[in-house]
Structures are given as C-alpha cells and as structure tokens.
Design a protein around this motif. Structure first.
Motif, PDB file in Angstrom:
ATOM      1  N   CYS A  64       0.834  -1.200   0.000  1.00 42.93           N
ATOM      2  CA  CYS A  64       0.000   0.000   0.000  1.00 42.93           C
ATOM      3  C   CYS A  64       0.869   1.250   0.000  1.00 42.93           C
ATOM      4  O   CYS A  64       0.620   2.189  -0.760  1.00 42.93           O
ATOM      5  CB  CYS A  64      -0.937   0.018   1.206  1.00 42.93           C
ATOM      6  N   ALA A  65       1.887   1.275   0.849  1.00 40.93           N
ATOM      7  CA  ALA A  65       2.767   2.445   0.928  1.00 40.93           C
ATOM      8  C   ALA A  65       3.433   2.707  -0.422  1.00 40.93           C
ATOM      9  O   ALA A  65       3.485   3.842  -0.899  1.00 40.93           O
ATOM     10  CB  ALA A  65       3.810   2.244   2.020  1.00 40.93           C
ATOM     11  N   ASP A  70       2.393   7.584  -5.327  1.00 40.78           N
ATOM     12  CA  ASP A  70       2.161   8.492  -6.453  1.00 40.78           C
ATOM     13  C   ASP A  70       0.865   9.284  -6.292  1.00 40.78           C
ATOM     14  O   ASP A  70       0.775  10.415  -6.752  1.00 40.78           O
ATOM     15  CB  ASP A  70       2.107   7.723  -7.780  1.00 40.78           C
ATOM     16  N   PHE A  71      -0.124   8.684  -5.645  1.00 36.32           N
ATOM     17  CA  PHE A  71      -1.410   9.344  -5.468  1.00 36.32           C
ATOM     18  C   PHE A  71      -1.432  10.269  -4.253  1.00 36.32           C
ATOM     19  O   PHE A  71      -2.059  11.321  -4.272  1.00 36.32           O
ATOM     20  CB  PHE A  71      -2.535   8.306  -5.300  1.00 36.32           C
ATOM     21  N   LEU A  72      -0.775   9.856  -3.184  1.00 37.91           N
ATOM     22  CA  LEU A  72      -0.895  10.570  -1.911  1.00 37.91           C
ATOM     23  C   LEU A  72       0.350  11.367  -1.529  1.00 37.91           C
ATOM     24  O   LEU A  72       0.308  12.136  -0.565  1.00 37.91           O
ATOM     25  CB  LEU A  72      -1.239   9.578  -0.793  1.00 37.91           C
ATOM     26  N   GLU A  73       1.434  11.143  -2.232  1.00 43.43           N
ATOM     27  CA  GLU A  73       2.697  11.852  -2.013  1.00 43.43           C
ATOM     28  C   GLU A  73       3.065  11.889  -0.535  1.00 43.43           C
ATOM     29  O   GLU A  73       3.209  10.838   0.080  1.00 43.43           O
ATOM     30  CB  GLU A  73       2.613  13.242  -2.654  1.00 43.43           C
ATOM     31  N   ASP A  74       3.207  13.085   0.055  1.00 45.92           N
ATOM     32  CA  ASP A  74       3.668  13.175   1.447  1.00 45.92           C
ATOM     33  C   ASP A  74       2.604  12.760   2.465  1.00 45.92           C
ATOM     34  O   ASP A  74       2.886  12.668   3.649  1.00 45.92           O
ATOM     35  CB  ASP A  74       4.203  14.581   1.763  1.00 45.92           C
ATOM     36  N   GLN A  75       1.398  12.487   2.005  1.00 42.30           N
ATOM     37  CA  GLN A  75       0.321  12.023   2.881  1.00 42.30           C
ATOM     38  C   GLN A  75       0.283  10.491   2.993  1.00 42.30           C
ATOM     39  O   GLN A  75      -0.488   9.942   3.762  1.00 42.30           O
ATOM     40  CB  GLN A  75      -1.040  12.500   2.352  1.00 42.30           C
TER      41      GLN A  75
END
Length: 112
Positions: A64-65, A70-75
């Motif tokens: 998952c990480a 690519d979708f969540l970047e720093d989140q």
C-alpha cells in the motif's frame, strides 16, 4: 487493544467479510477525499484491491505504501498508518461479533 497483533501473520479472515469491507470502504473514501486529487471512490477501490491479496498484513502495508505514494505523495505514510489502525479495529470488531455469534449458537444448559 491488539495494536499490530496481525501485522506479522497471514491476512486475517476478517478482510474477506463483507461487513468489514463495507465499513473499510466508507472510511477509506472519506479519508482519501481531502488528501488526494484522485476520485476517492476509484482510489478507494484500488486500495481495497491492494488489501484483497492473500499476503501477511506487513506485506500488504508495504505494498500500500509503495503503490499509493504516487497518489498521496507526502500524505502516504499517515494514510497507511491510519488505514492499518482501522484494519486492526475492524478485525477486533469482526472477532467480537464472531465470538458473540458462536456463544449465542451454543445450547444453554438448564439445571435439573
């Protein structure tokens, strides 16, 4: 509280339970909406697909990480941490429901 009890073993059966998946799906979508530009319903389905692999939770977490970066970047880290905390919670709820159902199914003894 079990915390990361399931992080090392095989994926628990609870992840195949429809009630658990429905609850997780709603949580995933509402959590993704403010942190990603992607459609939360579509990205949520992708997250659920990542979770449906028959792998230990530690492997699912790493996948998952990697896949969501690519979708969540720093989140990504915060989301994955929250996701697996939610999965632990859902597993506990599932196990409690299963134990209650098993207890209710046992015949009760009446004193003579």
């Amino acid at each position: 509280h079990r915390g990361t009890t399931f992080a090392m073993g095989a994926a628990p059966a609870a992840l195949g339970d429809a009630a658990v998946i429905d609850s997780l799906s709603a949580w995933i979508e509402s959590t993704l909406a403010p942190i990603s530009d992607a459609d939360p319903a579509v990205l949520g389905k992708y997250v659920l697909a990542l979770l449906k692999k028959d792998e230990p939770l530690r492997v699912l977490r790493a996948n998952c990480a990697r896949e969501l970066a690519d979708f969540l970047e720093d989140q990504t880290g915060g989301f994955v941490d929250a996701l697996f905390a939610r999965i632990d919670h859902e597993i506990e709820r599932h196990d409690a429901r299963a134990a209650a159902a098993a207890a209710a199914a046992r015949p009760t003894r009446r004193p003579h």
